[in-house]
Design a protein around this motif. Structure first.
Motif, PDB file in Angstrom:
ATOM      1  N   VAL A  72      -4.448  -1.174   2.224  1.00 27.14           N
ATOM      2  CA  VAL A  72      -3.091  -1.143   1.863  1.00 27.14           C
ATOM      3  C   VAL A  72      -2.523  -2.463   1.961  1.00 27.14           C
ATOM      4  CG1 VAL A  72      -0.756  -0.053   2.228  1.00 27.14           C
ATOM      5  CG2 VAL A  72      -2.762   1.273   2.798  1.00 27.14           C
ATOM      6  N   LEU A  73      -1.766  -2.975   0.818  1.00 26.18           N
ATOM      7  CA  LEU A  73      -1.322  -4.421   0.587  1.00 26.18           C
ATOM      8  C   LEU A  73       0.354  -3.948   1.018  1.00 26.18           C
ATOM      9  CD1 LEU A  73      -1.840  -7.200  -0.183  1.00 26.18           C
ATOM     10  CD2 LEU A  73      -0.945  -6.570  -2.331  1.00 26.18           C
ATOM     11  N   THR A  74       0.784  -4.860   2.095  1.00 30.62           N
ATOM     12  CA  THR A  74       2.152  -4.732   2.333  1.00 30.62           C
ATOM     13  C   THR A  74       2.859  -6.170   1.878  1.00 30.62           C
ATOM     14  OG1 THR A  74       1.635  -5.548   4.487  1.00 30.62           O
ATOM     15  CG2 THR A  74       1.843  -3.267   4.137  1.00 30.62           C
ATOM     16  N   ALA A  95       3.510   2.863   4.745  1.00 30.84           N
ATOM     17  CA  ALA A  95       2.240   2.591   4.466  1.00 30.84           C
ATOM     18  C   ALA A  95       1.245   3.829   4.045  1.00 30.84           C
ATOM     19  CB  ALA A  95       1.485   1.485   5.254  1.00 30.84           C
ATOM     20  N   ARG A  96       1.497   4.700   4.823  1.00 29.18           N
ATOM     21  CA  ARG A  96       0.594   6.032   4.819  1.00 29.18           C
ATOM     22  C   ARG A  96       0.931   6.651   3.311  1.00 29.18           C
ATOM     23  NH1 ARG A  96      -2.962   7.028   8.443  1.00 29.18           N
ATOM     24  NH2 ARG A  96      -2.798   6.031  10.501  1.00 29.18           N
ATOM     25  N   TRP A  97       2.258   6.582   2.688  1.00 24.57           N
ATOM     26  CA  TRP A  97       2.488   7.275   1.769  1.00 24.57           C
ATOM     27  C   TRP A  97       2.038   6.625   0.304  1.00 24.57           C
ATOM     28  CZ3 TRP A  97       5.645  11.797   0.999  1.00 24.57           C
ATOM     29  CH2 TRP A  97       5.948  12.480   2.050  1.00 24.57           C
ATOM     30  N   VAL A 119       8.482  -4.011  -2.616  1.00 23.54           N
ATOM     31  CA  VAL A 119       7.630  -3.195  -2.564  1.00 23.54           C
ATOM     32  C   VAL A 119       7.195  -3.511  -1.096  1.00 23.54           C
ATOM     33  CG1 VAL A 119       5.007  -3.181  -3.236  1.00 23.54           C
ATOM     34  CG2 VAL A 119       6.867  -4.061  -4.877  1.00 23.54           C
ATOM     35  N   LEU A 120       6.937  -2.240  -0.450  1.00 22.91           N
ATOM     36  CA  LEU A 120       6.796  -2.091   1.047  1.00 22.91           C
ATOM     37  C   LEU A 120       5.085  -2.006   1.273  1.00 22.91           C
ATOM     38  CD1 LEU A 120       9.348   0.114   2.163  1.00 22.91           C
ATOM     39  CD2 LEU A 120       9.415  -2.309   2.370  1.00 22.91           C
ATOM     40  N   ALA A 121       4.454  -1.041   0.463  1.00 24.19           N
ATOM     41  CA  ALA A 121       3.272  -0.732   0.380  1.00 24.19           C
ATOM     42  C   ALA A 121       2.688  -0.302  -0.858  1.00 24.19           C
ATOM     43  CB  ALA A 121       2.710   0.219   1.567  1.00 24.19           C
ATOM     44  N   THR A 122       1.339  -0.580  -1.304  1.00 18.00           N
ATOM     45  CA  THR A 122       0.387  -0.235  -2.375  1.00 18.00           C
ATOM     46  C   THR A 122      -0.963  -0.154  -1.919  1.00 18.00           C
ATOM     47  OG1 THR A 122       0.108  -0.607  -4.619  1.00 18.00           O
ATOM     48  CG2 THR A 122       0.390  -2.613  -3.038  1.00 18.00           C
ATOM     49  N   CYS A 123      -1.532   0.892  -2.282  1.00 20.36           N
ATOM     50  CA  CYS A 123      -2.831   0.981  -2.269  1.00 20.36           C
ATOM     51  C   CYS A 123      -3.757   0.017  -3.014  1.00 20.36           C
ATOM     52  CB  CYS A 123      -3.616   2.443  -2.412  1.00 20.36           C
ATOM     53  SG  CYS A 123      -3.463   3.662  -1.045  1.00 20.36           S
ATOM     54  N   VAL A 124      -4.703  -0.706  -2.402  1.00 16.93           N
ATOM     55  CA  VAL A 124      -5.719  -1.158  -3.251  1.00 16.93           C
ATOM     56  C   VAL A 124      -7.042  -0.555  -3.388  1.00 16.93           C
ATOM     57  CG1 VAL A 124      -7.114  -3.622  -3.193  1.00 16.93           C
ATOM     58  CG2 VAL A 124      -4.783  -3.511  -2.003  1.00 16.93           C
ATOM     59  N   LEU A 125      -7.247  -0.106  -4.717  1.00 11.63           N
ATOM     60  CA  LEU A 125      -8.470   0.843  -4.975  1.00 11.63           C
ATOM     61  C   LEU A 125      -9.687   0.191  -4.758  1.00 11.63           C
ATOM     62  CD1 LEU A 125      -6.670   2.668  -7.812  1.00 11.63           C
ATOM     63  CD2 LEU A 125      -6.646   3.301  -5.582  1.00 11.63           C
ATOM     64  N   PRO A 126     -10.775   1.039  -4.448  1.00 15.70           N
ATOM     65  CA  PRO A 126     -12.053   0.351  -3.949  1.00 15.70           C
ATOM     66  C   PRO A 126     -12.750  -0.403  -5.223  1.00 15.70           C
ATOM     67  CG  PRO A 126     -11.932   2.852  -3.271  1.00 15.70           C
ATOM     68  CD  PRO A 126     -10.673   2.508  -4.161  1.00 15.70           C
ATOM     69  N   THR A 184      -4.299  -2.558   6.717  1.00 19.68           N
ATOM     70  CA  THR A 184      -3.249  -3.253   5.947  1.00 19.68           C
ATOM     71  C   THR A 184      -3.486  -4.719   5.915  1.00 19.68           C
ATOM     72  OG1 THR A 184      -1.770  -3.365   7.934  1.00 19.68           O
ATOM     73  CG2 THR A 184      -1.613  -1.319   6.479  1.00 19.68           C
ATOM     74  N   PHE A 185      -3.087  -5.457   4.683  1.00 16.13           N
ATOM     75  CA  PHE A 185      -2.958  -6.937   4.353  1.00 16.13           C
ATOM     76  C   PHE A 185      -1.744  -7.352   3.894  1.00 16.13           C
ATOM     77  CE2 PHE A 185      -7.248  -5.162   4.208  1.00 16.13           C
ATOM     78  CZ  PHE A 185      -8.171  -6.160   4.969  1.00 16.13           C
TER      79      PHE A 185
END
Length: 364
Positions: free
Chosen positions: A358-360, A149-151, A34-41, A334-335
């Protein structure tokens, strides 16, 4: 071997970053770094138990992500180790074609069948590795490798895209987005324009967010400041539209009143379409109560839509790759995995238009 993951042990407890066993692809599966995933509000609302999601701790949570394939099952025929992929969290049961059970891997599920599916595809992307169904990985253009991360924003944009596909938005049509100043609503504005909407009516109370939308997209976006008076707001939205509204999509959160959804829905023209994707009513409160005579005499189509079909993943990747939907203009923070609590708090405080947390889990 063991990987590191952020684990939700109980609702109301902070996540614990610890070592857990590496996932194994097995038949039908793929293991992704896992390179990147959004953390939703609204992540904090889920983990506190406030939203009452059917998530079963202990669980590695999260919803969708961008990663690199590191292991595949023997029945995979197209995906290869080393592929850069988007991992769609919407998992469907394989033994029912007409009404499959559904789970959002690491996030939520629908009904008892969905809960059973969630116990098999249990853990999400808040980890260094994630096991996903082979049919849920979609190859991404390799030239995005410098900025995956943008994707991760695919996890946001796919939601309204699914709704607009369900509503059959056509090029040149007028689209009204109820909840336009929020994370998903602002995405609907951008996605609608990318799909060719002639104009987008964007109502909301957050003046700064409305200005951001107007400044970013120009005259194709027409903003409306809402007052909370349903009749006044409906009239204001119709006046701002400057012509027939073909389709309205609602993406308001559970805290919003049903009257706001109704006011937006009732702006559509005769034979117009309404798509409901928000959370209104999920935590109690009044129901939508659209007038029967208005629906019948105006031949209105009302469509509920949860998430998106599998083909939407391909369509959204193509829209971004073609430049129709611009991710470069979005703001990213990013975090790392050890900063998961800070990431959740940041996401809660930054839920406005095009603001991505974004969590990396694996360093980019």
């Amino acid at each position: 071997m063991d990987m590191r993951a952020a684990v939700l042990t109980a609702f109301g407890s902070p996540l614990t970053v610890r070592e857990v066993a590496d996932p194994v692809a097995g038949e039908g599966g793929v293991v992704v770094e896992v390179l990147a995933t959004c953390v939703l509000p609204y992540t904090a609302e889920i983990f506190s138990g406030a939203r009452q999601y059917p998530l079963e701790p202990p669980v590695v949570p999260g919803v969708g992500g961008v990663g690199r394939v590191v292991g595949i099952g023997s029945d995979a025929t197209t995906v290869r180790v080393g592929d850069l992929v988007w991992c769609d969290p919407l998992v469907r049961s394989r033994d029912e074609a007409l009404t499959p059970d559904i789970t959002l891997q690491g996030w939520s599920s629908r009904g008892e069948g969905g809960a059973r599916l969630a116990r098999h595809w249990h853990d999400g992307p808040f980890a260094e590795l994630m096991r996903v169904p082979a049919e849920n990985v979609y190859r991404l253009p390799e030239d995005i490798g410098v900025d995956p991360a943008r994707w991760a924003a695919l996890g946001v944009h796919l939601v309204p895209y699914g709704g607009l596909l369900a509503g059959e938005l056509a090029a040149g049509e007028a689209l009204l987005v109820s909840g336009a100043t929020g994370n998903f609503g602002s995405s609907a504005v951008a996605v609608g324009l990318a799909m060719g909407a002639g104009r987008v009516i964007a109502p909301g109370r957050n003046l700064a967010a409305l200005k951001l939308l107007a400044d970013r997209f120009g005259p194709r976006v027409r903003t409306v400041e809402l007052t909370g008076d349903a009749d006044y707001d409906r009239a204001a939205m119709l006046e701002t539209a400057g012509g027939p509204v073909d389709i309205a999509i609602d993406l308001l959160p559970p805290q919003a009143p049903a009257t706001a959804v109704r006011a937006a829905a009732m702006t559509v023209r005769e034979s117009g379409r309404v798509v409901l994707m928000g959370g209104v009513g999920m935590l109690g409160g009044s129901d939508l109560e659209l007038p029967y005579p208005w629906l019948m005499r105006n031949s209105i189509t009302v469509r509920g839509q949860w998430m998106q079909p599998r083909t939407a993943n391909i369509g959204m990747i193509r829209l971004i790759a073609a430049g129709a939907l611009d991710l470069a203009a979005e703001h990213l923070t990013t975090f790392g995995l050890d900063e998961i609590d800070a990431a959740i708090a940041h996401a809660a405080a930054h839920g406005g238009p095009f603001d991505r947390t974004v969590l990396t889990p694996v360093a980019l």
